[in-house]
Design an enzyme around this catalytic site. Sequence first.
Site, PDB file in Angstrom:
ATOM      1  CD1 TRP A   1     -16.655  12.821 -19.597  1.00  0.00           C
ATOM      2  CD2 TRP A   1     -17.229  11.346 -18.026  1.00  0.00           C
ATOM      3  NE1 TRP A   1     -15.600  11.960 -19.434  1.00  0.00           N
ATOM      4  CE2 TRP A   1     -15.920  11.039 -18.483  1.00  0.00           C
ATOM      5  CE3 TRP A   1     -17.799  10.541 -17.033  1.00  0.00           C
ATOM      6  CZ2 TRP A   1     -15.189   9.986 -17.971  1.00  0.00           C
ATOM      7  CZ3 TRP A   1     -17.062   9.485 -16.524  1.00  0.00           C
ATOM      8  CH2 TRP A   1     -15.776   9.211 -16.995  1.00  0.00           C
TER       9      TRP A   1
ATOM     10  CD1 TRP B   1     -12.112  10.754 -15.215  1.00  0.00           C
ATOM     11  CD2 TRP B   1     -10.924  11.916 -13.710  1.00  0.00           C
ATOM     12  NE1 TRP B   1     -11.039  11.326 -15.876  1.00  0.00           N
ATOM     13  CE2 TRP B   1     -10.293  12.044 -14.981  1.00  0.00           C
ATOM     14  CE3 TRP B   1     -10.356  12.552 -12.611  1.00  0.00           C
ATOM     15  CZ2 TRP B   1      -9.124  12.785 -15.159  1.00  0.00           C
ATOM     16  CZ3 TRP B   1      -9.196  13.297 -12.787  1.00  0.00           C
ATOM     17  CH2 TRP B   1      -8.596  13.403 -14.052  1.00  0.00           C
TER      18      TRP B   1
ATOM     19  CD  GLU C   1      -2.813  -1.042  -0.140  1.00  0.00           C
ATOM     20  OE1 GLU C   1      -3.356   0.036  -0.445  1.00  0.00           O
ATOM     21  OE2 GLU C   1      -2.897  -2.065  -0.843  1.00  0.00           O
TER      22      GLU C   1
ATOM     23  CD1 TRP D   1      -1.218  -0.341  -4.125  1.00  0.00           C
ATOM     24  CD2 TRP D   1      -1.617   0.849  -5.975  1.00  0.00           C
ATOM     25  NE1 TRP D   1      -1.700  -1.193  -5.088  1.00  0.00           N
ATOM     26  CE2 TRP D   1      -1.951  -0.498  -6.224  1.00  0.00           C
ATOM     27  CE3 TRP D   1      -1.788   1.787  -6.989  1.00  0.00           C
ATOM     28  CZ2 TRP D   1      -2.437  -0.926  -7.468  1.00  0.00           C
ATOM     29  CZ3 TRP D   1      -2.269   1.372  -8.220  1.00  0.00           C
ATOM     30  CH2 TRP D   1      -2.588   0.028  -8.449  1.00  0.00           C
TER      31      TRP D   1
ATOM     32  CD1 TRP E   1     -10.876  10.782  -7.079  1.00  0.00           C
ATOM     33  CD2 TRP E   1     -12.761  10.131  -8.076  1.00  0.00           C
ATOM     34  NE1 TRP E   1     -11.893  10.958  -6.186  1.00  0.00           N
ATOM     35  CE2 TRP E   1     -13.064  10.581  -6.768  1.00  0.00           C
ATOM     36  CE3 TRP E   1     -13.793   9.688  -8.891  1.00  0.00           C
ATOM     37  CZ2 TRP E   1     -14.371  10.571  -6.262  1.00  0.00           C
ATOM     38  CZ3 TRP E   1     -15.100   9.679  -8.390  1.00  0.00           C
ATOM     39  CH2 TRP E   1     -15.375  10.114  -7.096  1.00  0.00           C
TER      40      TRP E   1
ATOM     41  CG  ASN F   1      -8.681   2.471  -0.301  1.00  0.00           C
ATOM     42  OD1 ASN F   1      -8.530   3.527  -0.916  1.00  0.00           O
ATOM     43  ND2 ASN F   1      -8.393   1.296  -0.834  1.00  0.00           N
TER      44      ASN F   1
END
Length: 457
Positions: A296, A349, A265, A268, A372, A331
Amino acid sequence: MSPGIFWFRRDLRLADNPALDRACASHEKLLLVYIDDDRKQPYDARRAWLARSLQSLAADIGERGGTLHVLAGNPDSLLPRLAAASGAEAVHVSAMQEPDADARDARLAAMLARDNVALRRAGGRLLTDPDLVRTRDDAPYRVFTPFFKAARPAWRHRSRVAPGRFRCLELPASLAGALSPIAAPQPGWDRGFWQAWTPGETGARRRLDTFTERLDAYPAERDVPAIDGTSRLSPHLHFGEISVGRALDAARAHGGNGADKFIAELGWREFAYYVLHHWPDSVEENHNRRFDGLAWRHDPAALDAWQRGRTGVPLVDAGMRQLWHEGWMHNRVRMVVASWLTKHMGHHWRDGAAWFMRTLVDADIANNALGWQWVAGTGVDAAPYFRIFNPVTQSRRFDPRGLYLRRWLPELALLDDVAIHAPWEAGHVPRGYPPRPMVDLAAGRAAALARLKSVSG
């Protein structure tokens, strides 16, 4: 040794601060400053945290005989004035590892150099040098797993103790007018935050210690939003109240599967800044440009319902209300609410990313954009466009007893463990709660697939 300036930014700690360590070693006296150049921006969750974090930092410095000066203004003009008035020969900073901040540092370095003042940057925010981690074809990695395998072996951390005592310069009288401590928000809409958080270096260390004690349970508990199964270190890392190196060392010292998962993690987070470094446009633009032609939806009323936790989908609404109250969201739930907005509701997004930047205490441009775009399917290492989270399935799997839902949705508290995840399926119409989801789950999924498939080619 000449006097120097230490400019705190998002490294609001005294220990494990390479730039501060070098500044203390280079100068007999330091002028310690934080420059608030966002005071004219809307007061958001991060700013509420920043106010308290700076108070904690100032107290820690004061215990060591020093003074932190919080100034308001533009660093481009304030720093040269500070250097000239104090006689400082160097300004020390921690590198931000963000394109705009790095460009500003280069500009400041040139300005200060004209007055024979050096801008000295040091690392500390990241474990990875993004220019040194490359594929065999000498290109940046676009996928997390090979990036992680290439980057992790080089991760090193040298622990540094906090300065025992500061010898500080007085703030030059000509700059006294720039003093402007960051006030708490009025009215106090952030009061719920502090039931869950303690900003500052001491709070960050306690959080890491508490998490390390239950690290073995992390792989099993990290996806369960009703329990405190994640590290909750993200805001402390964002503001630099604790170094990522210290978190890495704690995990390595503990060892085991939980440590390995947590280190991934941290990976990331490294990957998010790596992507930002190589593709800075990804903050605002689709990394995968074939999605630029996607139609969108723009519906302010629907977006407002999502923001306020009034979509009629319990897990989505619970997450958005947790965000309002704590300035944070679990999360797993972040992925679900993001999928609902971008897939079922069809909103860009960027709409969600902008809201998270306003309301999350841990929001930063790298992690926010990566997350996102991952959910939307438009980014580097993106989830396949056809991956659409079913919020009811996610709720039943990760909150089977509805404990998370009941905490944040009192309107549903009396429903049983089956009905609470999708009240409309059993014909329930809880008082004060939307009778049905604003978008039918099956129809919304089908529409999202059709929309995404049209440009996925």
